[in-house]
Write a protein that holds these residues in place. Sequence first.
Motif, PDB file in Angstrom:
ATOM      1  N   VAL A  87      -0.227  -3.613  -8.750  1.00  0.00           N
ATOM      2  CA  VAL A  87      -0.851  -2.783  -9.769  1.00  0.00           C
ATOM      3  C   VAL A  87      -0.064  -2.948 -11.057  1.00  0.00           C
ATOM      4  O   VAL A  87       1.128  -3.266 -11.042  1.00  0.00           O
ATOM      5  N   GLY A  88      -0.730  -2.757 -12.188  1.00  0.00           N
ATOM      6  CA  GLY A  88      -0.068  -2.848 -13.478  1.00  0.00           C
ATOM      7  C   GLY A  88       0.254  -1.468 -14.008  1.00  0.00           C
ATOM      8  O   GLY A  88      -0.558  -0.549 -13.887  1.00  0.00           O
ATOM      9  N   LEU A  89       1.442  -1.309 -14.585  1.00  0.00           N
ATOM     10  CA  LEU A  89       1.839  -0.062 -15.213  1.00  0.00           C
ATOM     11  C   LEU A  89       1.850  -0.282 -16.724  1.00  0.00           C
ATOM     12  O   LEU A  89       2.488  -1.220 -17.208  1.00  0.00           O
ATOM     13  N   TYR A  90       1.140   0.573 -17.440  1.00  0.00           N
ATOM     14  CA  TYR A  90       0.955   0.406 -18.879  1.00  0.00           C
ATOM     15  C   TYR A  90       1.373   1.663 -19.634  1.00  0.00           C
ATOM     16  O   TYR A  90       1.138   2.781 -19.172  1.00  0.00           O
ATOM     17  N   VAL A  91       1.965   1.446 -20.790  1.00  0.00           N
ATOM     18  CA  VAL A  91       2.136   2.494 -21.788  1.00  0.00           C
ATOM     19  C   VAL A  91       1.291   2.028 -22.960  1.00  0.00           C
ATOM     20  O   VAL A  91       1.571   0.974 -23.549  1.00  0.00           O
ATOM     21  N   GLY A  92       0.222   2.754 -23.240  1.00  0.00           N
ATOM     22  CA  GLY A  92      -0.762   2.264 -24.197  1.00  0.00           C
ATOM     23  C   GLY A  92      -1.373   0.993 -23.645  1.00  0.00           C
ATOM     24  O   GLY A  92      -1.773   0.929 -22.483  1.00  0.00           O
ATOM     25  N   ASP A  93      -1.397  -0.052 -24.437  1.00  0.00           N
ATOM     26  CA  ASP A  93      -1.916  -1.336 -23.982  1.00  0.00           C
ATOM     27  C   ASP A  93      -0.826  -2.296 -23.544  1.00  0.00           C
ATOM     28  O   ASP A  93      -1.085  -3.456 -23.245  1.00  0.00           O
ATOM     29  N   LYS A  94       0.421  -1.836 -23.496  1.00  0.00           N
ATOM     30  CA  LYS A  94       1.570  -2.692 -23.197  1.00  0.00           C
ATOM     31  C   LYS A  94       1.913  -2.615 -21.710  1.00  0.00           C
ATOM     32  O   LYS A  94       2.211  -1.539 -21.172  1.00  0.00           O
ATOM     33  N   LEU A  95       1.866  -3.774 -21.037  1.00  0.00           N
ATOM     34  CA  LEU A  95       2.285  -3.848 -19.639  1.00  0.00           C
ATOM     35  C   LEU A  95       3.799  -3.684 -19.588  1.00  0.00           C
ATOM     36  O   LEU A  95       4.536  -4.433 -20.221  1.00  0.00           O
ATOM     37  N   ILE A  96       4.264  -2.664 -18.857  1.00  0.00           N
ATOM     38  CA  ILE A  96       5.707  -2.414 -18.789  1.00  0.00           C
ATOM     39  C   ILE A  96       6.303  -2.761 -17.429  1.00  0.00           C
ATOM     40  O   ILE A  96       7.511  -2.914 -17.308  1.00  0.00           O
ATOM     41  N   ALA A  97       5.454  -2.864 -16.402  1.00  0.00           N
ATOM     42  CA  ALA A  97       5.962  -3.179 -15.065  1.00  0.00           C
ATOM     43  C   ALA A  97       4.786  -3.469 -14.149  1.00  0.00           C
ATOM     44  O   ALA A  97       3.634  -3.215 -14.494  1.00  0.00           O
ATOM     45  N   GLU A  98       5.097  -3.996 -12.971  1.00  0.00           N
ATOM     46  CA  GLU A  98       4.098  -4.122 -11.919  1.00  0.00           C
ATOM     47  C   GLU A  98       4.704  -3.562 -10.646  1.00  0.00           C
ATOM     48  O   GLU A  98       5.931  -3.440 -10.519  1.00  0.00           O
ATOM     49  N   GLY A  99       3.828  -3.186  -9.728  1.00  0.00           N
ATOM     50  CA  GLY A  99       4.348  -2.579  -8.515  1.00  0.00           C
ATOM     51  C   GLY A  99       3.324  -2.528  -7.405  1.00  0.00           C
ATOM     52  O   GLY A  99       2.218  -3.056  -7.520  1.00  0.00           O
ATOM     53  N   ASP A 100       3.736  -1.891  -6.321  1.00  0.00           N
ATOM     54  CA  ASP A 100       2.895  -1.700  -5.142  1.00  0.00           C
ATOM     55  C   ASP A 100       2.595  -0.222  -4.988  1.00  0.00           C
ATOM     56  O   ASP A 100       3.486   0.623  -5.182  1.00  0.00           O
ATOM     57  N   LEU A 101       1.348   0.092  -4.630  1.00  0.00           N
ATOM     58  CA  LEU A 101       1.017   1.475  -4.314  1.00  0.00           C
ATOM     59  C   LEU A 101       1.650   1.842  -2.980  1.00  0.00           C
ATOM     60  O   LEU A 101       1.625   1.055  -2.032  1.00  0.00           O
ATOM     61  N   VAL A 102       2.242   3.016  -2.921  1.00  0.00           N
ATOM     62  CA  VAL A 102       2.824   3.524  -1.684  1.00  0.00           C
ATOM     63  C   VAL A 102       2.411   4.983  -1.527  1.00  0.00           C
ATOM     64  O   VAL A 102       2.046   5.649  -2.501  1.00  0.00           O
ATOM     65  N   GLU A 103       2.467   5.468  -0.313  1.00  0.00           N
ATOM     66  CA  GLU A 103       2.189   6.870  -0.040  1.00  0.00           C
ATOM     67  C   GLU A 103       3.505   7.562   0.265  1.00  0.00           C
ATOM     68  O   GLU A 103       4.294   7.071   1.084  1.00  0.00           O
ATOM     69  N   LEU A 104       3.744   8.671  -0.408  1.00  0.00           N
ATOM     70  CA  LEU A 104       4.969   9.437  -0.151  1.00  0.00           C
ATOM     71  C   LEU A 104       4.854  10.133   1.192  1.00  0.00           C
ATOM     72  O   LEU A 104       3.760  10.338   1.719  1.00  0.00           O
ATOM     73  N   ASP A 105       5.996  10.517   1.736  1.00  0.00           N
ATOM     74  CA  ASP A 105       5.983  11.244   3.001  1.00  0.00           C
ATOM     75  C   ASP A 105       6.782  12.528   2.841  1.00  0.00           C
ATOM     76  O   ASP A 105       7.153  12.916   1.750  1.00  0.00           O
ATOM     77  N   GLY A 106       7.037  13.177   3.947  1.00  0.00           N
ATOM     78  CA  GLY A 106       7.770  14.445   3.910  1.00  0.00           C
ATOM     79  C   GLY A 106       6.911  15.541   3.294  1.00  0.00           C
ATOM     80  O   GLY A 106       5.718  15.623   3.560  1.00  0.00           O
ATOM     81  N   ASP A 107       7.528  16.364   2.440  1.00  0.00           N
ATOM     82  CA  ASP A 107       6.783  17.477   1.842  1.00  0.00           C
ATOM     83  C   ASP A 107       5.794  17.008   0.770  1.00  0.00           C
ATOM     84  O   ASP A 107       5.014  17.794   0.257  1.00  0.00           O
TER      85      ASP A 107
END
Length: 96
Positions: A56-76
């Motif tokens: 997935v792409g992470l953007y601030v405005g139209d600027k790509l700042i990072a890429e990553g993987d979607l994950v599901e949190l656990d615990g509370d």
Amino acid sequence: MTTAFDPIAATRAKALHGLPIEIRVCVGRARPRLGEMMSMAPDTVLPLDSRIEDKVGLYVGDKLIAEGDLVELDGDRAGQLAVRITGLPDRGDAPE
């Protein structure tokens, strides 16, 4: 090249670090025809041009700042989506 310490600039930079920003996470795009869009109803499934395992792409405005993987949190926070950062663009154009 050394530069003199500027206390005013340092104070401004410190203040900026506390400003909140909004990061948009782009998981994919859909390209329905207008007629399909107008006929959508609750429970309509809108296919995206990406797969679950795609980055997935992470953007601030139209600027790509990072890429990553979607994950599901656990615990509370089980069930909440999050992003694991896997890459950062070359920051060669960032100011020094």
